[in-house]
Design a protein around this motif. Structure first.
Motif, mmCIF file in Angstrom:
data_model
loop_
_atom_site.group_PDB
_atom_site.id
_atom_site.type_symbol
_atom_site.label_atom_id
_atom_site.label_comp_id
_atom_site.label_asym_id
_atom_site.label_seq_id
_atom_site.Cartn_x
_atom_site.Cartn_y
_atom_site.Cartn_z
ATOM 1 N N TYR A 12 13.342 3.770 -3.494
ATOM 2 C CA TYR A 12 12.593 2.977 -2.519
ATOM 3 C C TYR A 12 11.232 2.453 -2.983
ATOM 4 O O TYR A 12 10.717 1.517 -2.387
ATOM 5 C CB TYR A 12 12.350 3.822 -1.254
ATOM 6 C CG TYR A 12 13.614 4.311 -0.612
ATOM 7 C CD1 TYR A 12 14.555 3.414 -0.106
ATOM 8 C CD2 TYR A 12 13.883 5.681 -0.507
ATOM 9 C CE1 TYR A 12 15.727 3.864 0.477
ATOM 10 C CE2 TYR A 12 15.050 6.141 0.078
ATOM 11 C CZ TYR A 12 15.977 5.235 0.574
ATOM 12 O OH TYR A 12 17.139 5.680 1.143
ATOM 13 N N SER A 13 10.617 3.091 -3.961
ATOM 14 C CA SER A 13 9.206 2.769 -4.229
ATOM 15 C C SER A 13 9.056 1.556 -5.139
ATOM 16 O O SER A 13 8.965 1.669 -6.373
ATOM 17 C CB SER A 13 8.468 3.972 -4.822
ATOM 18 O OG SER A 13 7.097 3.630 -4.937
ATOM 19 N N SER A 14 8.985 0.406 -4.486
ATOM 20 C CA SER A 14 8.907 -0.853 -5.230
ATOM 21 C C SER A 14 7.616 -0.943 -6.045
ATOM 22 O O SER A 14 7.633 -1.381 -7.200
ATOM 23 C CB SER A 14 8.996 -2.029 -4.259
ATOM 24 O OG SER A 14 7.996 -1.926 -3.270
ATOM 25 N N THR A 52 -6.127 6.373 -2.098
ATOM 26 C CA THR A 52 -5.524 5.637 -0.979
ATOM 27 C C THR A 52 -4.357 6.411 -0.377
ATOM 28 O O THR A 52 -3.824 6.024 0.659
ATOM 29 C CB THR A 52 -4.981 4.275 -1.459
ATOM 30 O OG1 THR A 52 -4.073 4.518 -2.536
ATOM 31 C CG2 THR A 52 -6.094 3.353 -1.923
ATOM 32 N N GLY A 53 -3.931 7.467 -1.069
ATOM 33 C CA GLY A 53 -2.750 8.196 -0.605
ATOM 34 C C GLY A 53 -1.469 7.435 -0.895
ATOM 35 O O GLY A 53 -0.414 7.751 -0.360
ATOM 36 N N LYS A 54 -1.572 6.420 -1.744
ATOM 37 C CA LYS A 54 -0.382 5.608 -2.076
ATOM 38 C C LYS A 54 -0.082 5.682 -3.561
ATOM 39 O O LYS A 54 -0.965 5.932 -4.379
ATOM 40 C CB LYS A 54 -0.625 4.151 -1.679
ATOM 41 C CG LYS A 54 -0.688 3.970 -0.170
ATOM 42 C CD LYS A 54 -0.874 2.522 0.187
ATOM 43 C CE LYS A 54 -1.229 2.412 1.632
ATOM 44 N NZ LYS A 54 -0.254 1.880 2.487
ATOM 45 N N VAL A 55 1.165 5.430 -3.874
ATOM 46 C CA VAL A 55 1.580 5.321 -5.271
ATOM 47 C C VAL A 55 1.880 3.861 -5.563
ATOM 48 O O VAL A 55 2.200 3.098 -4.643
ATOM 49 C CB VAL A 55 2.836 6.186 -5.549
ATOM 50 C CG1 VAL A 55 2.503 7.648 -5.471
ATOM 51 C CG2 VAL A 55 3.987 5.845 -4.614
ATOM 52 N N PRO A 56 1.776 3.456 -6.827
ATOM 53 C CA PRO A 56 1.523 4.248 -8.018
ATOM 54 C C PRO A 56 0.030 4.517 -8.212
ATOM 55 O O PRO A 56 -0.817 3.838 -7.638
ATOM 56 C CB PRO A 56 2.041 3.337 -9.133
ATOM 57 C CG PRO A 56 1.784 1.944 -8.615
ATOM 58 C CD PRO A 56 2.011 2.020 -7.146
HETATM 59 N N1 LIG Z 1 -1.351 -2.145 -2.727
HETATM 60 C C1 LIG Z 1 -0.742 -0.946 -3.257
HETATM 61 C C2 LIG Z 1 0.486 -0.666 -2.457
HETATM 62 C C3 LIG Z 1 1.034 0.718 -2.749
HETATM 63 C C4 LIG Z 1 2.062 1.182 -1.708
HETATM 64 O O1 LIG Z 1 2.133 0.663 -0.583
HETATM 65 N N2 LIG Z 1 2.849 2.187 -2.107
HETATM 66 C C5 LIG Z 1 3.804 2.778 -1.204
HETATM 67 C C6 LIG Z 1 5.088 3.151 -1.944
HETATM 68 S S1 LIG Z 1 5.946 1.788 -2.627
HETATM 69 C C7 LIG Z 1 3.272 4.095 -0.685
HETATM 70 O O2 LIG Z 1 2.625 4.832 -1.389
HETATM 71 N N3 LIG Z 1 3.597 4.433 0.567
HETATM 72 C C8 LIG Z 1 3.276 5.690 1.139
HETATM 73 C C9 LIG Z 1 2.364 5.568 2.308
HETATM 74 O O3 LIG Z 1 1.939 4.455 2.635
HETATM 75 O O4 LIG Z 1 2.108 6.629 2.910
HETATM 76 C C10 LIG Z 1 -0.490 -1.132 -4.751
HETATM 77 O O5 LIG Z 1 -0.620 -2.247 -5.226
HETATM 78 O O6 LIG Z 1 -0.204 -0.174 -5.486
#
Ligand SMILES: N[C@@H](CCC(=O)N[C@@H](CS)C(=O)NCC(=O)O)C(=O)O
Length: 217
Positions: A12-14, A52-56
């Motif tokens: 799922y993790s684009s 940000t709590g987000k990957v990557p």
């Molecule tokens: N703008 C970020 C977007 C990152 C993003 O949205 N990652 C998603 C996974 S594909 C994520 O970590 N989602 C988990 C969440 O939002 O809790 C980037 O460029 O890396």
């Protein structure tokens, strides 16, 4: 100290696919840290690395870089000989522009057609008008890049670049949702999906057992 790349579920993790496929393609050694997303403890686990709590997120010793385009540019600066952006100024300008466009845009495509690498391709969906507009624009970007700058190889700007990495998840979406595209785009998608790095990611995604609720397999 080796680089660490924090990624989410490969199915799922684009966003995770983008720096991952670039690093694999260019032979940048890294330790992959896969943290399953969308679990109750996921945010806390990811926040240990990424503000940000987000990957990557890319960890280079004491340095942490988040946001996909920033990660790619960090790699460009750290490994200048790898030429992750095209050399030619015009090609480089367009590669950066279309990569920024991807990073900031195509909301309808992302919302209605989330990456799901293992989706059953035999289930085509109707394509809403706003998604269709995104598809048309991406098809035009790929076609123009190939026509103007693609002479040196089969990728958007000839040789593989960060722009191809940025569009890799779109290749997955167009393929898994069986979205019709031009012959030029179809050929380009076949080139991306034949990459050993792509096949490695896909093989790992196929082994993942966690299926997102409400998501078609
Ligand atoms: N703008 C970020 C977007 C990152 C993003 O949205 N990652 C998603 C996974 S594909 C994520 O970590 N989602 C988990 C969440 O939002 O809790 C980037 O460029 O890396």
């Amino acid at each position: 100290m080796s680089l660490k790349l924090l990624i989410g579920n490969k199915r799922y993790s684009s966003w995770s696919l983008r720096p991952w496929i670039a690093m694999k393609f260019f032979g940048v050694a890294f330790e992959e840290i896969m943290l399953p997303l969308y679990q109750p403890d996921s945010p806390a686990k990811v926040l240990k690395y990424s503000p940000t709590g987000k990957v990557p997120a890319l960890v280079d010793g004491e340095t942490v870089v988040w946001e996909t385009l920033a990660i790619l540019d960090y790699l460009v600066d750290k490994f200048p000989t790898l030429k992750m952006w095209p050399d030619d100024l015009a090609a480089r300008g367009m590669a950066r522009a279309v990569s920024s466009e991807m990073h900031a845009g195509f909301g309808p495509l992302r919302k209605h057609y989330p990456m799901n690498m293992m989706r059953d391709r035999a289930k085509p969906r109707d394509i809403p008008a706003d998604v269709q507009a995104n598809v048309k624009r991406i098809d035009a970007i790929w076609t123009q890049a190939r026509a103007k700058h693609g002479q040196g190889g089969p990728f958007l700007f000839g040789a593989f670049s960060a722009a191809d990495a940025m569009y890799a998840p779109v290749v997955s979406r167009f393929s898994s949702y069986a979205i019709p595209v031009s012959a030029v785009s179809k050929d380009y998608m076949d080139v991306i999906m034949a990459l050993p790095a792509w096949q490695e990611w896909e093989a790992s995604a196929a082994k993942e057992t966690w299926i997102m609720e409400g998501n078609e397999v």
